[in-house]
Enzyme design. Structure first.
Site, mmCIF file in Angstrom:
data_model
loop_
_atom_site.group_PDB
_atom_site.id
_atom_site.type_symbol
_atom_site.label_atom_id
_atom_site.label_comp_id
_atom_site.label_asym_id
_atom_site.label_seq_id
_atom_site.Cartn_x
_atom_site.Cartn_y
_atom_site.Cartn_z
ATOM 1 C CB SER A 327 -25.462 -13.217 -20.372
ATOM 2 O OG SER A 327 -25.223 -14.554 -19.973
ATOM 3 C CG HIS A 370 -29.938 -18.276 -10.699
ATOM 4 N ND1 HIS A 370 -29.268 -18.917 -11.722
ATOM 5 C CD2 HIS A 370 -29.164 -17.216 -10.348
ATOM 6 C CE1 HIS A 370 -28.150 -18.274 -12.002
ATOM 7 N NE2 HIS A 370 -28.051 -17.245 -11.181
ATOM 8 C CB CYS A 383 -31.171 -17.262 -14.370
ATOM 9 S SG CYS A 383 -31.773 -18.968 -14.358
#
Length: 639
Positions: A327, A370, A383
């Site tokens: 991420s 989310h 997310c």
């Protein structure tokens, strides 16, 4: 029959003519010989005098003193320490076995080294000294000197050998030296004569290898008188060589030691970069190894222990290994979308916990989803679905271009060994390397730093530094060479929209300082020292199984990057914990602790940590202090 007077006279004439011819020939030959002797003794006298002198006088090289390596504050990292050794001359020893037996009662002799010395004696001339014990103590030298009458042919000697006083701390950066091998010589078209000096040491890996020619120096020479069989009779004169160039690195030894201690027994790495000049303040891989073991040639047993360790202590993980960035790659995707004008920071996407792409379902790490999120919320809570959709809109070409602008996909310019370029994939790459077309699913995977994308911990630090400053910062590992500063790598502006960079930085601040941020538990609470970060978890398997339920080698890698302080960035930090699980759980605490250590220039106050962590941090600081004292004590005794 009587000869007539006429016949007698004719015979006398013939004999006289032959005598004259023979005498003339002899005189001519003698003349030629005399002229040749004069030519050799007078005209060529200097040349033959030189040849005779060369038979009597030999020129022998004197190894130069190797340049030293220092940290940014002048602390010695690699030096030349006195090395005591014991040599033996076979013809002076007489009965070699008896002398060695007497020597072994005074000095502990290594069996492998002794066997090697005996083999070398058999191959060498009987008058040449052969090392039978190397790197012995001063006490051993003293005992041998006192018992010299009982040890014919044995001589205690002192020389210089490379020594790394910090042992494991800088091994992956500085590297080590070792004896010149045939493989080393093969790298040169015309090897310098100094490289053929027995046991001469050259850099094998790391800075020692990359700056070998500067560190090596120039050899000196001495003239010695030898007899007909080559034995040295006396030294006539000597010219000392020029010592190698000293090199000062950008590393801070105190911070480097802390990083090494904080990584502990994890298979992990950490990089700390200064944001003014791009200086690498610390670059640590764990576990490490003692480079001193390689200086004289590591034993098979010691090397096997390092080679067979599944945590790979020999690998420079900071530059040599490339991991899926997870991420942490989301900032790149966000900037690619913002710079292309395809989306704004206020645009939202709905995350139900997954995204259907063709016949495949791509999940978000949060299975319940989310809900509606914008750019800041997508980075803050990491997310995945937001970036799945973003990648489909932006496309892999723009994402790849942004990744390269931020330092991924090219090998960082640092003098370390086996520096990887990582991988920034695009359509052309897949067609060229895999012989297949780029798929939509490939873009979806790449958007969250999975699939083909690979980056090293140093590249992660460079990426974070460029986001924090908006400048094209490059890493600088060498600060000075022979007292002369190397150029700054602070870089010029990347030409990116400052507002776009500010929005990504704000989202990274929320990661560490908003209660819903993935890195909130590892925040810095000191006012003015807050950090802005991003966690990452890169999968090493496709199955959706908890890390706790699989072997260590199959667990996810944990990553965390940050810059700090948020309002006035000074440093960028990246941490990767191999198979550590979640980035926010395994890598973020290490990252936060290293960041504070760097910002405070030493042990930070407990008030800089969240109150829930302070008792644990206090115990950790006390343990590190004890361990440091033990390391210093052990280093002193080993030296």
């Amino acid at each position: 029959m009587r000869r007539t007077p006429r016949d007698s006279a004719e015979s006398v004439r013939k004999i006289s003519r032959r005598g004259l011819i023979l005498g003339g020939a002899q005189l001519g030959f003698a003349g030629i010989l005399g002229l040749r002797m004069r030519f050799m003794q007078v005209d060529q006298a200097d040349e033959f005098r030189l040849l005779a002198e060369e038979n009597r006088i030999n020129i022998r090289l004197i190894p130069p003193s190797r340049g030293q390596i220092f940290d940014r504050n002048g602390v010695v990292i690699a030096e030349n320490a006195p090395s005591y050794r014991i040599t033996m001359v076979r013809e002076d020893a007489g009965n070699v076995e008896d002398v060695i037996a007497r020597l072994s009662t005074l000095v502990e002799l290594d069996e492998d080294e002794l066997n090697r010395a005996l083999t070398e004696m058999d191959r060498s001339a009987p008058f040449l000294p052969i090392t039978v014990a190397d790197r012995v103590s001063w006490e051993d030298i003293s005992r041998v000197a006192v018992n010299a009458p009982a040890l014919p042919g044995v001589t205690p000697e002192v020389g210089l050998s490379r020594f790394y006083p910090h042992h494991e701390t800088f091994a992956h950066v500085v590297g080590y030296v070792g004896p010149v091998s045939e493989r080393d010589l093969a790298r040169y078209e015309d090897p310098e004569p100094v490289l053929r000096i027995p046991r001469f040491q050259i850099g094998k890996v790391g800075v020692e290898a990359k700056y070998e020619e500067q560190l090596r120096g120039d050899a000196g020479a001495k003239r010695v008188e030898v007899n007909a069989v080559g034995r040295v009779m006396r030294e006539l004169d000597r010219r000392e060589g020029d010592a190698g160039t000293d090199i000062q690195l950008t590393l801070d030894s105190g911070l480097q030691e802390y990083c090494k201690a904080r990584l502990g027994q994890e298979s992990a790495s950490c990089v700390v970069m200064d944001l003014e000049h791009g200086d690498i303040l610390a670059i640590a891989s764990s576990p490490s190894y003692d480079p001193n073991k390689f200086v004289r040639g590591i034993s098979v047993a010691d090397y096997s222990v390092l080679r067979d360790n599944n945590h790979r202590p020999l690998a420079s993980k900071t530059v040599q290994d490339a991991y899926p960035p997870g991420s942490t790659f989301k900032m790149i995707c966000a900037l690619a979308a913002l710079e292309s004008g395809i989306m704004s920071a206020d645009d939202t996407a709905y995350c139900p916990g997954h995204l259907e792409v063709g016949s495949r379902r791509f999940h978000c790490w949060k299975r319940a989803g989310h809900g509606w999120v914008n750019l800041e919320e997508s980075i803050r809570e990491s997310c995945d679905v937001y970036y799945y959709e973003l990648a489909l809109k932006v496309g892999i070409e723009r994402i790849a271009e942004m990744a390269r602008r931020l330092g991924l996909g090219e090998a960082p310019d640092v003098p370390m060994s086996a520096v990887t370029a990582g991988l920034v994939p695009d359509k052309e790459w897949k067609l060229r390397e895999r012989g297949a077309s780029w798929l939509i699913g490939d873009s979806v995977n790449a958007s969250i730093g999975q699939g083909f994308v690979l980056s090293s911990p140093l590249q992660q630090a460079i990426m974070t530094a460029r986001i924090a400053t908006g400048r094209n910062i490059g890493p600088r590992l060498v600060k000075r060479i022979d007292g002369v500063d190397t150029p700054s790598r602070g870089g010029e502006s990347m030409g990116m929209n400052e507002n776009h960079l500010r929005q990504v930085r704000k989202a990274m601040h929320a990661v560490s300082n908003n209660r819903r941020g993935t890195g909130y538990r590892s925040r810095i609470v000191s006012e003015g020292y807050e950090m802005a970060g991003k966690s990452g978890t890169s999968q090493v398997r496709n199955q959706v199984v908890r890390n706790e339920d699989v072997p260590w080698e199959q667990r996810d890698h944990a990553l965390f990057v940050n810059f700090a302080p948020y309002n006035n960035p000074r440093i960028a930090v990246s941490v990767v914990v191999e198979h550590g699980g979640g980035g926010s759980a395994a890598a973020a605490p290490i990252n936060r602790d290293v960041t504070l250590q760097a910002l405070y220039g030493g042990t930070p106050p407990l008030e800089a940590y969240p109150s829930a962590d302070r008792s644990r941090i206090k115990a950790q600081q006390e343990r590190f202090a004890r361990e440091r004292e033990e390391r210093l004590s052990n280093a002193s005794s080993r030296a």
